[in-house]
Design a protein around this motif. Structure first.
Motif, PDB file in Angstrom:
ATOM      1  N   LEU A 190       0.701  -1.269   0.286  1.00  0.00           N
ATOM      2  CA  LEU A 190      -0.338  -0.065   0.186  1.00  0.00           C
ATOM      3  C   LEU A 190       0.947   1.118  -0.475  1.00  0.00           C
ATOM      4  N   LYS A 191       1.020   2.263  -1.434  1.00  0.00           N
ATOM      5  CA  LYS A 191       1.482   3.908  -1.597  1.00  0.00           C
ATOM      6  C   LYS A 191       0.742   3.999  -2.043  1.00  0.00           C
ATOM      7  N   PRO A 192       0.936   5.621  -2.064  1.00  0.00           N
ATOM      8  CA  PRO A 192       0.391   6.382  -3.019  1.00  0.00           C
ATOM      9  C   PRO A 192       0.567   6.290  -4.459  1.00  0.00           C
ATOM     10  N   GLU A 193       1.267   5.562  -4.795  1.00  0.00           N
ATOM     11  CA  GLU A 193       1.530   5.250  -6.061  1.00  0.00           C
ATOM     12  C   GLU A 193       0.390   4.513  -6.734  1.00  0.00           C
ATOM     13  N   ASN A 194      -0.284   2.906  -5.472  1.00  0.00           N
ATOM     14  CA  ASN A 194      -1.470   2.628  -5.328  1.00  0.00           C
ATOM     15  C   ASN A 194      -2.851   3.045  -5.439  1.00  0.00           C
ATOM     16  N   VAL A 195      -2.593   4.240  -4.847  1.00  0.00           N
ATOM     17  CA  VAL A 195      -4.125   4.808  -4.279  1.00  0.00           C
ATOM     18  C   VAL A 195      -4.416   5.136  -5.446  1.00  0.00           C
ATOM     19  N   LEU A 196      -5.084   4.456  -6.492  1.00  0.00           N
ATOM     20  CA  LEU A 196      -5.557   6.175  -7.363  1.00  0.00           C
ATOM     21  C   LEU A 196      -7.374   6.527  -7.296  1.00  0.00           C
ATOM     22  N   PHE A 197      -8.053   7.666  -7.737  1.00  0.00           N
ATOM     23  CA  PHE A 197      -9.252   8.213  -8.133  1.00  0.00           C
ATOM     24  C   PHE A 197      -9.600   7.673  -8.588  1.00  0.00           C
ATOM     25  N   ASP A 198     -10.835   7.512  -8.698  1.00  0.00           N
ATOM     26  CA  ASP A 198     -12.108   7.125 -10.198  1.00  0.00           C
ATOM     27  C   ASP A 198     -12.397   8.694 -10.786  1.00  0.00           C
ATOM     28  N   GLU A 199     -13.676   8.609 -11.039  1.00  0.00           N
ATOM     29  CA  GLU A 199     -14.251   9.668 -12.283  1.00  0.00           C
ATOM     30  C   GLU A 199     -14.804  10.646 -11.225  1.00  0.00           C
ATOM     31  N   ASN A 200     -15.188   9.946  -9.428  1.00  0.00           N
ATOM     32  CA  ASN A 200     -15.675  11.079  -8.775  1.00  0.00           C
ATOM     33  C   ASN A 200     -14.265  11.557  -7.258  1.00  0.00           C
ATOM     34  N   THR A 211       0.776  -9.551   8.644  1.00  0.00           N
ATOM     35  CA  THR A 211      -0.637  -9.569   9.395  1.00  0.00           C
ATOM     36  C   THR A 211      -1.359  -8.237   8.659  1.00  0.00           C
ATOM     37  N   CYS A 212      -2.920  -7.871   8.331  1.00  0.00           N
ATOM     38  CA  CYS A 212      -3.230  -7.018   7.916  1.00  0.00           C
ATOM     39  C   CYS A 212      -3.181  -5.996   8.950  1.00  0.00           C
ATOM     40  N   ALA A 213      -2.383  -5.820   9.673  1.00  0.00           N
ATOM     41  CA  ALA A 213      -1.387  -4.655  10.795  1.00  0.00           C
ATOM     42  C   ALA A 213      -0.200  -4.141   9.910  1.00  0.00           C
ATOM     43  N   SER A 214       0.287  -5.208   9.151  1.00  0.00           N
ATOM     44  CA  SER A 214       0.984  -4.941   8.483  1.00  0.00           C
ATOM     45  C   SER A 214       0.430  -3.354   7.539  1.00  0.00           C
ATOM     46  N   ASP A 215      -0.212  -3.339   6.804  1.00  0.00           N
ATOM     47  CA  ASP A 215      -1.129  -2.701   5.914  1.00  0.00           C
ATOM     48  C   ASP A 215      -1.539  -1.321   6.674  1.00  0.00           C
ATOM     49  N   LEU A 216      -1.625  -1.613   8.227  1.00  0.00           N
ATOM     50  CA  LEU A 216      -1.614  -0.250   9.031  1.00  0.00           C
ATOM     51  C   LEU A 216      -1.079   0.441   9.399  1.00  0.00           C
ATOM     52  N   TRP A 217       0.901   0.240   8.742  1.00  0.00           N
ATOM     53  CA  TRP A 217       2.008   0.357   9.376  1.00  0.00           C
ATOM     54  C   TRP A 217       1.728   1.636   7.662  1.00  0.00           C
ATOM     55  N   ALA A 218       1.438   0.893   7.134  1.00  0.00           N
ATOM     56  CA  ALA A 218       1.459   1.901   5.780  1.00  0.00           C
ATOM     57  C   ALA A 218       0.691   1.918   5.880  1.00  0.00           C
ATOM     58  N   LEU A 219      -0.661   2.352   6.486  1.00  0.00           N
ATOM     59  CA  LEU A 219      -1.791   3.559   6.522  1.00  0.00           C
ATOM     60  C   LEU A 219      -1.123   4.445   7.176  1.00  0.00           C
ATOM     61  N   GLY A 220      -0.559   4.754   8.378  1.00  0.00           N
ATOM     62  CA  GLY A 220      -0.142   5.531   8.997  1.00  0.00           C
ATOM     63  C   GLY A 220       0.968   6.438   8.343  1.00  0.00           C
ATOM     64  N   CYS A 221       2.030   5.742   7.673  1.00  0.00           N
ATOM     65  CA  CYS A 221       3.022   6.528   6.422  1.00  0.00           C
ATOM     66  C   CYS A 221       2.184   7.113   5.676  1.00  0.00           C
ATOM     67  N   ILE A 222       1.021   6.434   5.317  1.00  0.00           N
ATOM     68  CA  ILE A 222       0.029   7.278   3.829  1.00  0.00           C
ATOM     69  C   ILE A 222      -0.705   9.065   4.960  1.00  0.00           C
ATOM     70  N   ILE A 223      -0.168   8.780   6.247  1.00  0.00           N
ATOM     71  CA  ILE A 223      -1.346  10.406   6.694  1.00  0.00           C
ATOM     72  C   ILE A 223      -0.178  10.880   6.589  1.00  0.00           C
ATOM     73  N   TYR A 224       1.246  10.413   7.043  1.00  0.00           N
ATOM     74  CA  TYR A 224       2.159  11.562   7.447  1.00  0.00           C
ATOM     75  C   TYR A 224       2.406  12.607   5.981  1.00  0.00           C
ATOM     76  N   GLN A 225       2.176  11.682   4.676  1.00  0.00           N
ATOM     77  CA  GLN A 225       2.920  12.444   3.451  1.00  0.00           C
ATOM     78  C   GLN A 225       1.366  12.969   3.533  1.00  0.00           C
ATOM     79  N   MET A 226       0.540  12.230   2.781  1.00  0.00           N
ATOM     80  CA  MET A 226      -0.447  13.297   3.009  1.00  0.00           C
ATOM     81  C   MET A 226      -1.153  14.334   3.644  1.00  0.00           C
TER      82      MET A 226
END
Ligand SMILES: Nc1ncnc2c1ncn2[C@@H]1O[C@H](COP(=O)(O)OP(=O)(O)OP(=O)(O)O)[C@@H](O)[C@H]1O
Ligand SMILES: O=C(O)[C@@H]1CCC(=O)N(CCc2ccc(Cl)cc2)[C@H]1c1ccccc1Cl
Length: 302
Positions: A143-153, A203-218
């Motif tokens: 999970l990283k900002p390159e793998n989070v895209l935006f749809d038309e809305n 585990t799913c907690a690995s994606d929570l780590w990435a979420l923390g990184c993404i919120i910091y980056q936003m």
């Protein structure tokens, strides 16, 4: 009983689509904007060269992405949907939802950083998406900002499940595949969690780590763990060596500090079932209505 609608059941081929411009390139893929000749609907078609996949020994990566996309189905709007797959002699084709508004990374870089309101909204969409992954027993692992895209809305659409893990899937126990798995690095250096670096269970907690990184980056426009080489970035991650800029929002700081914890089970939400109750109840999400996030905020609203 009327005969089945041919368009619904017939196996698609590349002849069913008009291929347009290239909208992206991966290590093993080229992604095209394409139009269904029968309905004029737009799709993103990810095309992979079989020779390249075989040469790079990535067959498992490709079959895993297909399997995970099939498990995800279409019941959560925050994930790209796999409509069809087909192949010809030389290529594999994945017909996917077209994410019209590009990558989260591009948006962060364009704006420099998001407003607090905008960050809260997209962090909430990511929480809902991670709840669905947990429900389906999937760990994204890249999970990283390159793998989070935006749809038309301007809602998020998460892509790229080639590195994903299907929890509970029995791994072949033979020595060769165990060795290959042990030394097959997963993810992207700046967002990889300590347990993946230590070759422990992800585990799913690995994606929570990435979420923390993404919120910091936003909120800062920067990744929390950065450096001139992967090795130095890994060192920083394992030592939790990161800092917040002066004047950083205190509530956001508290939330991020609760995700960027070395021990996976100590991360906020790690011991929750679904929903991630302890994340939803954090002060950072006080204004969020989890049953209806409403329309996305305007990015530039500072
Ligand atoms: N559904 C989509 N809609 C719009 N653009 C997409 C879509 N899927 C992928 N892309 C774009 O195509 C690029 C390549 O995506 P793809 O998932 O094929 O490769 P990748 O997995 O990101 O690359 P790598 O294999 O190196 O990780 C992405 O960077 C993204 O910008
Ligand atoms: O997994 C599947 O559902 C099918 C099963 C039948 C099949 O032949 N394929 C292609 C398998 C494959 C994977 C990688 C290479 Cl390099 C070549 C063939 C799979 C496939 C077909 C089309 C698109 C993707 C995939 Cl993985």
């Amino acid at each position: 009983m009327p005969p089945p609608n041919d368009e619904l059941v017939r196996k698609r081929t590349s002849a069913d689509f008009v291929f347009g411009k290239v909208i992206g390139e991966g290590s093993f893929s080229t992604v095209y904007l394409a139009k269904d000749v029968h309905t004029s609907r737009e799709f993103a078609i990810k095309v992979l060269e079989k020779r390249h996949i075989i040469r790079e020994k990535k067959t498992e990566y490709v079959t895993r992405e297909k399997k995970v996309l099939q498990i995800l189905g279409s019941s959560c709007k925050y994930f790209v949907h796999l409509y069809y797959t087909f192949q010809d002699t030389d290529r594999l084709y994945f017909v996917l939802t077209y994410a019209k508004n590009g990558e989260l990374l591009q948006q962060i870089n364009k704006d420099g950083a998001f407003s607090l309101e905008c960050t809260k909204y997209y962090a909430a969409e990511l929480v809902l998406a991670l709840e669905y992954l947990k429900l389906k027993g999937i760990v994204h692992r890249d999970l990283k900002p390159e793998n989070v895209l935006f749809d038309e809305n301007w809602h998020i659409l998460i892509i790229d499940f080639g590195s994903a893990k299907i929890l509970g899937e029995d791994k072949s126990s033979d020595e060769e595949s165990q060795k290959r798995r042990k030394y097959s690095f997963v993810g992207t250096a700046q967002y990889v969690s300590p347990e993946i670096l230590n070759d422990d269970e992800s585990t799913c907690a690995s994606d929570l780590w990435a979420l923390g990184c993404i919120i910091y980056q936003m909120l800062t426009g920067q990744m929390p763990f950065r450096g001139p080489s992967e090795y130095l970035i890994f060192q920083k991650i394992l030592k939790l060596d990161y800092e917040f800029p002066q004047g950083f929002d205190k509530v956001a700081k508290d939330l991020i500090e609760k995700f960027l914890v070395i021990a996976p089970s100590s991360r906020l939400g790690a011991t929750d079932q679904v929903p991630y109750k302890s994340i939803r109840e954090h002060e950072f999400f006080r204004e969020i209505n989890w049953d209806d996030l409403g329309p996305p905020p305007n990015f530039s609203a500072k």
